[in-house]
Design a protein around this motif. Structure first.
Motif, PDB file in Angstrom:
ATOM      1  N   ASP A 251      27.397  41.892  32.260  1.00  0.00           N
ATOM      2  CA  ASP A 251      26.113  42.093  32.795  1.00  0.00           C
ATOM      3  C   ASP A 251      25.258  43.151  31.883  1.00  0.00           C
ATOM      4  N   GLY A 252      24.221  42.653  31.408  1.00  0.00           N
ATOM      5  CA  GLY A 252      23.269  43.704  30.763  1.00  0.00           C
ATOM      6  C   GLY A 252      22.933  45.039  31.456  1.00  0.00           C
ATOM      7  N   LEU A 253      22.631  44.835  32.936  1.00  0.00           N
ATOM      8  CA  LEU A 253      21.901  45.851  33.763  1.00  0.00           C
ATOM      9  C   LEU A 253      23.071  46.727  34.248  1.00  0.00           C
ATOM     10  N   THR A 254      24.008  46.130  34.702  1.00  0.00           N
ATOM     11  CA  THR A 254      25.347  46.855  35.500  1.00  0.00           C
ATOM     12  C   THR A 254      26.727  47.359  34.682  1.00  0.00           C
ATOM     13  N   GLY A 255      26.663  46.455  33.600  1.00  0.00           N
ATOM     14  CA  GLY A 255      27.719  46.645  32.635  1.00  0.00           C
ATOM     15  C   GLY A 255      28.987  46.121  33.504  1.00  0.00           C
ATOM     16  N   LEU A 256      28.926  45.525  34.361  1.00  0.00           N
ATOM     17  CA  LEU A 256      30.005  44.648  35.218  1.00  0.00           C
ATOM     18  C   LEU A 256      30.396  43.325  34.514  1.00  0.00           C
ATOM     19  N   HIS A 257      31.442  42.952  34.346  1.00  0.00           N
ATOM     20  CA  HIS A 257      31.660  41.457  34.006  1.00  0.00           C
ATOM     21  C   HIS A 257      30.795  40.684  34.590  1.00  0.00           C
ATOM     22  N   ASN A 258      30.467  39.427  33.875  1.00  0.00           N
ATOM     23  CA  ASN A 258      29.612  38.577  34.222  1.00  0.00           C
ATOM     24  C   ASN A 258      30.239  37.140  34.881  1.00  0.00           C
ATOM     25  N   ARG A 259      29.234  36.162  35.286  1.00  0.00           N
ATOM     26  CA  ARG A 259      30.031  34.903  35.680  1.00  0.00           C
ATOM     27  C   ARG A 259      30.948  34.212  34.540  1.00  0.00           C
ATOM     28  N   THR A 260      30.650  34.414  33.467  1.00  0.00           N
ATOM     29  CA  THR A 260      31.193  33.787  32.288  1.00  0.00           C
ATOM     30  C   THR A 260      32.587  34.188  32.184  1.00  0.00           C
ATOM     31  N   PHE A 261      32.815  35.723  32.245  1.00  0.00           N
ATOM     32  CA  PHE A 261      34.085  36.310  32.197  1.00  0.00           C
ATOM     33  C   PHE A 261      34.966  35.927  33.354  1.00  0.00           C
ATOM     34  N   LEU A 262      34.481  36.256  34.438  1.00  0.00           N
ATOM     35  CA  LEU A 262      35.165  35.581  35.561  1.00  0.00           C
ATOM     36  C   LEU A 262      35.532  34.351  35.504  1.00  0.00           C
ATOM     37  N   THR A 263      34.779  33.336  35.039  1.00  0.00           N
ATOM     38  CA  THR A 263      35.371  31.893  35.093  1.00  0.00           C
ATOM     39  C   THR A 263      36.397  31.806  34.211  1.00  0.00           C
ATOM     40  N   ASP A 264      36.324  32.454  33.062  1.00  0.00           N
ATOM     41  CA  ASP A 264      37.479  32.485  32.029  1.00  0.00           C
ATOM     42  C   ASP A 264      38.704  33.175  32.308  1.00  0.00           C
ATOM     43  N   HIS A 265      38.806  34.065  33.170  1.00  0.00           N
ATOM     44  CA  HIS A 265      39.608  34.861  33.520  1.00  0.00           C
ATOM     45  C   HIS A 265      40.407  34.773  34.963  1.00  0.00           C
ATOM     46  N   PHE A 266      39.501  34.163  35.650  1.00  0.00           N
ATOM     47  CA  PHE A 266      40.175  34.034  37.230  1.00  0.00           C
ATOM     48  C   PHE A 266      41.603  33.233  37.109  1.00  0.00           C
ATOM     49  N   ASP A 267      41.498  32.028  36.515  1.00  0.00           N
ATOM     50  CA  ASP A 267      42.815  31.448  36.669  1.00  0.00           C
ATOM     51  C   ASP A 267      43.921  32.163  36.059  1.00  0.00           C
ATOM     52  N   THR A 268      43.819  33.061  35.127  1.00  0.00           N
ATOM     53  CA  THR A 268      44.695  34.058  34.507  1.00  0.00           C
ATOM     54  C   THR A 268      45.188  35.032  35.817  1.00  0.00           C
ATOM     55  N   LEU A 269      44.331  35.634  36.487  1.00  0.00           N
ATOM     56  CA  LEU A 269      44.530  36.630  37.527  1.00  0.00           C
ATOM     57  C   LEU A 269      45.558  35.822  38.731  1.00  0.00           C
ATOM     58  N   ILE A 270      45.138  34.419  38.804  1.00  0.00           N
ATOM     59  CA  ILE A 270      45.666  33.672  39.894  1.00  0.00           C
ATOM     60  C   ILE A 270      47.369  33.463  39.441  1.00  0.00           C
ATOM     61  N   LYS A 271      47.282  33.018  38.094  1.00  0.00           N
ATOM     62  CA  LYS A 271      48.632  32.805  37.698  1.00  0.00           C
ATOM     63  C   LYS A 271      49.622  34.082  37.699  1.00  0.00           C
ATOM     64  N   GLY A 272      49.070  35.295  37.401  1.00  0.00           N
ATOM     65  CA  GLY A 272      49.764  36.369  37.353  1.00  0.00           C
ATOM     66  C   GLY A 272      50.075  36.767  38.929  1.00  0.00           C
ATOM     67  N   ALA A 273      49.011  36.610  39.842  1.00  0.00           N
ATOM     68  CA  ALA A 273      49.482  36.855  41.351  1.00  0.00           C
ATOM     69  C   ALA A 273      50.693  35.804  41.688  1.00  0.00           C
ATOM     70  N   HIS A 274      50.673  34.682  41.182  1.00  0.00           N
ATOM     71  CA  HIS A 274      51.652  33.713  41.554  1.00  0.00           C
ATOM     72  C   HIS A 274      52.918  33.975  40.764  1.00  0.00           C
ATOM     73  N   ARG A 275      52.934  34.638  39.745  1.00  0.00           N
ATOM     74  CA  ARG A 275      54.135  35.012  39.234  1.00  0.00           C
ATOM     75  C   ARG A 275      54.763  36.127  39.666  1.00  0.00           C
ATOM     76  N   ARG A 276      54.083  37.105  40.281  1.00  0.00           N
ATOM     77  CA  ARG A 276      54.471  38.423  40.922  1.00  0.00           C
ATOM     78  C   ARG A 276      54.462  38.055  42.318  1.00  0.00           C
ATOM     79  N   ARG A 277      54.249  36.731  42.961  1.00  0.00           N
ATOM     80  CA  ARG A 277      54.532  36.493  44.272  1.00  0.00           C
ATOM     81  C   ARG A 277      53.478  37.630  45.269  1.00  0.00           C
TER      82      ARG A 277
END
Length: 689
Positions: A251-277
């Motif tokens: 995000d240009g104002l806050t420097g946080l990740h934006n919706r695009t990054f969240l959409t692209d990486h959310f599934d990866t986070l879920i898979k990691g959580a599933h792998r680590r139970r």
């Protein structure tokens, strides 16, 4: 930097590189060519010197041969002499030819001042002590006289030599002097060749080092600046690429990740959580009073609040967690390894407490009041899309509870979500079928009882569930982006009905329709409105558009103001709805832009008992009267409220005390019953006096 300057800089850089390249190539080629020419000169001079030395060596041998043959011929028997005379004649001829060639190739001039230079070739040829030219010519002449004498004696030639035998003897001193002269000439030629070679070598060495120097200068002043420019531009391109890559996912104002990054990486986070139970918590945050902050303190204050909120989010989570801004004042935090429900509850409480701390902006203390909704993987959903939807629904539930807190997604909310999805589907179907109906609620004058206007209100009769309240389906329609389509259905039906009333001579004042900012932001809204009026045959002066104060406040960002001025210039009236509940300043209450103010029902209800409401309505009424703007009060439901409005001077009212919203057939009957009766002529029977 705009696109044109970027192209101009690129063209200049390319031109600089090309010019530098060709200049460097020309300089180096010139130096190489000069070195080649110099080398050729050295080789030619060496060949010339070698040729001269060969001639000198030959002349030395020939001079000795002539002397030898002269002596041998004189001492030989008569039968041997003809062969020796022929050899002598040949040697003498070769000596003369070589001597002429030597003079030609050396370019020796007997009159040249160079003969006085002891180191010159001319000195050996024409000056003391060698007088080589004199002895060479003398040797040739003596040889020829001797040959002529022998030929005469042997009767093998022409007339022969007649000078006498004593004059034809070949003096050995002449041959020795000639030999000595040629030896000196060879030394002079060798010395001259060495000197010339030394000079050429020095020049070649100088040219070589000059070439190296030129290459160094080219490297320093041409290739180095070019390489620096290329390196600088390459770094700029890399930085630009990195900036673009950063902007693409941040995000240009806050420097946080934006919706695009969240959409692209959310599934990866879920898979990691599933792998680590592990559990994964999704916290969706929203600022409760962000719009109020923007409207009252300005967008700079709103931006500052967003930046501070983003920083507090970073500070309250771990490096492995993800913070993102979805847009506006909506944020998402994804917490890895969230732990139990109690752990998530404590963590959510701590995050909200930190975000809800006061923010000081330019001396003003701001209380943003954030709310949060929490959904947990894998308890509430097992995919990114559903987790975000469930967190959003939990956030909506927290806001309904008053804000400043957070809620977990629950089965009750799941049922509500299913209901919303079904409702969204039904709204889409109703739009396709144009199933939305228009109800009308009149506005009347308390003093005269005449009808001053009638407001069009949307209603929806569901095929299975019957009538659905606007307060139930409109928020869903707004969230899904259906309001522009619903609004056009309502506007079209309302204008067509009002046009029929107008053609039937039914007085209705002005038709008022509500228009949202979303509808006004549609690029072709004004064209749709004018086309609908023209097709229905209703004059623009018979129509009013009701807008809320927030639409005026958004004018600067959306360009709605210009569109409203265009619509008003065509004759359509503009009304400011729910006046007093928003944050519009008095600068927006302009008689050149607004035709009527509509006092919100919260100030009208119990106005006869609430002195504060009475003062507010009186102030608004006097303000409107002073500006020449008409006014109408909505929500009047009792006789006492009508009396209070009448006493204040607010003549026009709308409310249940006057009439409930009615479908179009009932509204037509109501209007016809209250329309003024036209006088009718009665024809008398019989004769006239």
């Amino acid at each position: 930097m705009s696109q044109q300057p970027v192209h101009s800089v690129s063209r200049k850089l390319i031109l600089l590189i090309k010019s530098g390249y060709w200049l460097a190539l020309l300089i180096i080629a010139t130096m190489v060519m000069a070195s080649f020419i110099l080398l050729q000169q050295m080789m030619a001079a060496q060949q010339h010197n070698d040729a001269l030395l060969n001639i000198v060596s030959t002349q030395k041998a020939l001079s000795q041969r002539i002397v030898f043959l002269a002596g041998a011929t004189g001492a030989a028997a008569r039968d041997k002499q003809p062969a020796l005379v022929a050899a002598l004649k040949q040697a003498t001829a070769e000596f003369e030819t070589n001597y002429d060639l030597l003079l030609d190739q050396t370019g020796a001039d007997p009159t040249s001042p160079a003969r006085l230079d002891p180191k010159s070739i001319e000195n050996v040829l024409f000056a003391k002590p060698f007088h080589l030219d004199y002895f060479s010519v003398g040797l040739i002449a003596n040889g020829e006289r001797l040959i002529s004498s022998f030929e005469s004696k042997l009767a093998i030639g022409g007339e022969g030599y007649k000078g006498g035998a004593e004059r034809v003897n070949l003096d050995a001193s002449v041959a020795n002097a000639t030999l000595s002269g040629y030896a000196a000439l060879g030394q002079r030629i060798s010395a001259y060749a060495d000197e010339r070679s030394g000079q050429l070598l020095d020049l070649h060495r100088t040219l070589f080092f000059a070439t190296l120097g030129v290459i160094v200068l080219v490297a320093l002043f041409i290739f180095r600046p070019m390489s620096n420019a290329i390196l600088r531009k390459t770094r700029e391109l890399v930085d630009a690429r990195n900036s673009m890559a950063f902007i693409a996912v941040h995000d240009g104002l806050t420097g946080l990740h934006n919706r695009t990054f969240l959409t692209d990486h959310f599934d990866t986070l879920i898979k990691g959580a599933h792998r680590r139970r592990e559990r994964l918590a999704v916290i969706q945050l929203d600022l409760d009073r962000f719009k109020q902050i923007n409207d009252t303190l300005g967008h700079a204050a709103g931006d500052y609040v967003l930046v501070v909120t983003a920083q507090r989010m970073r500070d309250s989570c771990r490096a492995s967690d993800l913070c993102a801004r979805l847009g506006g004042d909506e944020f998402v935090m994804i917490l890895n390894g969230a732990g139990s429900t109690e752990d998530i509850h404590m963590l959510g409480r701590r995050i909200l407490e930190q975000i809800n701390e006061p923010i000081v902006f330019q001396g003003t203390t701001i209380l943003p009041g954030a709310s949060g909704g929490i959904a947990v993987y894998p308890v509430d959903a097992d995919n990114a899309e559903d987790l975000l939807v469930h967190a959003d629904l939990a956030l909506y539930s927290a806001k309904k509870l008053g804000g400043g807190n957070f809620s977990f997604f629950s089965e009750e909310l799941r049922r509500e979500l299913d209901y919303r999805k079904q409702l969204e589907h039904d709204i889409r179907t109703a739009i396709a079928d144009k199933a939305f109906e228009v109800y009308f609620q009149p506005q009347v004058s308390l003093a005269s009882g005449t009808i001053s206007g009638i407001e069009a209100l949307v209603r929806w009769k569901h095929a299975d569930r019957g009538m659905i309240s606007p307060g139930e389906f409109i928020p869903v329609a707004e969230k899904c982006g259906f309001m522009p389509e619903i609004g056009r259905i309502v506007i079209g039906k309302a204008i067509n009905e009002a046009a029929e009333w107008d053609r039937a001579g039914i007085a209705f004042g002005r038709l008022a329709v509500n228009v949202s900012g979303t509808e006004l932001r549609e690029p072709d809204f004004d064209k749709f409105l004018f086309d609908t009026l023209e097709k229905a045959g209703l004059a623009p002066q018979k129509l009013s558009l009701e807008i809320v104060e927030s639409v005026i406040l958004d004018d600067e960002k959306t360009g709605i103001a210009a569109k409203l001025r265009h619509i008003r210039a065509a004759g359509v009236h503009l009304e400011l709805d729910d006046f007093g509940t928003g944050y519009a300043s008095l600068s927006h209450v302009n008689p050149n832009e607004i035709d009527r103010l509509k006092i919100d029902r919260r100030f009208v209800q119990n106005i006869n008992e609430n002195g504060d409401n009475s003062k507010i309505v009186r102030a608004i009424t006097e303000l409107a009267r002073g500006l020449g703007i008409s006014i109408v009060a909505e929500g009047a439901e009792t006789e006492a409220e009508l009396d209070s409005l009448m006493a204040i001077g607010c003549d026009q009212v709308q409310g249940y005390s006057i009439a409930f919203p009615m479908p179009q057939d009932k509204a037509r009957e109501w209007l016809m019953a209250r329309s003024p009766k036209k006088a009718r002529l009665k024809v008398l029977q019989g004769s006239l006096a």
